[in-house]
Scaffold this motif. Structure first.
Motif, PDB file in Angstrom:
ATOM      1  N   ALA A   1      56.673 -50.838  85.987  1.00 43.48           N
ATOM      2  CA  ALA A   1      57.282 -51.342  87.324  1.00 43.48           C
ATOM      3  C   ALA A   1      57.898 -50.717  88.201  1.00 43.48           C
ATOM      4  O   ALA A   1      58.050 -50.904  89.665  1.00 43.48           O
ATOM      5  CB  ALA A   1      57.852 -52.186  86.839  1.00 43.48           C
ATOM      6  N   LEU A   2      58.842 -49.643  87.764  1.00 42.97           N
ATOM      7  CA  LEU A   2      60.200 -49.323  88.746  1.00 42.97           C
ATOM      8  C   LEU A   2      59.794 -48.259  88.574  1.00 42.97           C
ATOM      9  O   LEU A   2      60.140 -47.359  89.737  1.00 42.97           O
ATOM     10  CB  LEU A   2      61.294 -49.713  88.243  1.00 42.97           C
ATOM     11  CG  LEU A   2      61.766 -50.882  88.475  1.00 42.97           C
ATOM     12  CD1 LEU A   2      62.693 -51.093  87.436  1.00 42.97           C
ATOM     13  CD2 LEU A   2      62.079 -51.942  89.060  1.00 42.97           C
TER      14      LEU A   2
ATOM     15  N   ARG B   1      52.307 -52.845  86.502  1.00 39.69           N
ATOM     16  CA  ARG B   1      52.034 -52.069  87.362  1.00 39.69           C
ATOM     17  C   ARG B   1      51.479 -53.510  88.682  1.00 39.69           C
ATOM     18  O   ARG B   1      51.929 -53.384  89.572  1.00 39.69           O
ATOM     19  CB  ARG B   1      50.594 -51.281  87.151  1.00 39.69           C
ATOM     20  CG  ARG B   1      50.505 -49.871  86.987  1.00 39.69           C
ATOM     21  CD  ARG B   1      51.022 -48.600  87.593  1.00 39.69           C
ATOM     22  NE  ARG B   1      52.212 -48.162  87.619  1.00 39.69           N
ATOM     23  CZ  ARG B   1      53.024 -46.968  88.510  1.00 39.69           C
ATOM     24  NH1 ARG B   1      52.375 -46.609  89.226  1.00 39.69           N
ATOM     25  NH2 ARG B   1      54.260 -47.166  88.017  1.00 39.69           N
TER      26      ARG B   1
ATOM     27  N   ARG C   1      54.746 -54.663  90.230  1.00 39.68           N
ATOM     28  CA  ARG C   1      55.212 -53.187  91.175  1.00 39.68           C
ATOM     29  C   ARG C   1      54.310 -53.459  92.502  1.00 39.68           C
ATOM     30  O   ARG C   1      55.045 -53.385  94.088  1.00 39.68           O
ATOM     31  CB  ARG C   1      54.872 -51.971  90.728  1.00 39.68           C
ATOM     32  CG  ARG C   1      55.089 -51.013  91.374  1.00 39.68           C
ATOM     33  CD  ARG C   1      54.704 -49.351  90.736  1.00 39.68           C
ATOM     34  NE  ARG C   1      54.939 -48.179  91.947  1.00 39.68           N
ATOM     35  CZ  ARG C   1      55.742 -48.077  92.148  1.00 39.68           C
ATOM     36  NH1 ARG C   1      57.489 -48.249  91.383  1.00 39.68           N
ATOM     37  NH2 ARG C   1      56.308 -47.053  92.753  1.00 39.68           N
TER      38      ARG C   1
END
Length: 163
Positions: free
Chosen positions: A114-115, A145, A148
């Motif tokens: 995510a990050l 993902r 994100r």
């Protein structure tokens, strides 16, 4: 309809390519798609990008496991067994932690997906080497993902409502 299929196919291809070649930025591509004014829902765009990214990272994952034979350029020249160095000892410790603490492993992989902290490209390789289960890799990677790129896809609309 045909234009949407073409856009999603291109998006998937760019996503896979960016997962394999670090200089290609799927983030820039996604922002361009969203700012161009597409009829594709944000969640579909995020899902296609996430699927493409995971597809590309699977090659790294399987290569680290030894399931994909790498070209000679990436292999040791003499094939001899070397004494374990500091990096090798750290990787062995990481592998042991992954096997002993699967929840910790899932959280690290999810946050990385995510990050990108730590970088997801590195985590994909290390996860393969550490023998993380395929299902954990796929689920945490896809969810991370998706979050994100979902956030990236809706960001312009959110910013526009504030201005």
């Amino acid at each position: 309809m045909l234009a949407t299929i073409g856009l999603l196919s291109t998006t998937f291809g760019v996503s896979v390519a960016s997962a394999l070649i670090p200089v290609i930025s799927v983030e820039v591509f996604a922002i361009g798609v969203v700012l161009n004014g597409t009829d594709v829902p944000w969640w579909l765009l995020a899902a296609v990008i996430a699927a493409g990214q995971i597809g590309g990272k699977l090659l790294h994952f399987y290569a680290a496991r030894g399931a994909i034979k790498l070209p000679g350029l990436f292999l040791s020249k003499d094939g001899s067994e070397k004494q374990p160095g500091r990096w090798r000892r750290w990787l062995e410790k990481f592998r042991t932690n992954c096997q002993r603490r699967p929840l910790w492993t899932a959280v690290v992989m999810l946050l990385s997906a995510a990050l990108s902290v730590p970088p997801y490209a590195a985590v994909a390789v290390i996860a393969g080497w550490a023998k993380v289960s395929l299902s954990m890799f796929l689920i945490t990677g896809f969810v991370g993902r998706f979050v994100r790129f979902g956030a990236l896809a809706i960001a312009p609309a959110v910013i526009a409502t504030w201005i």
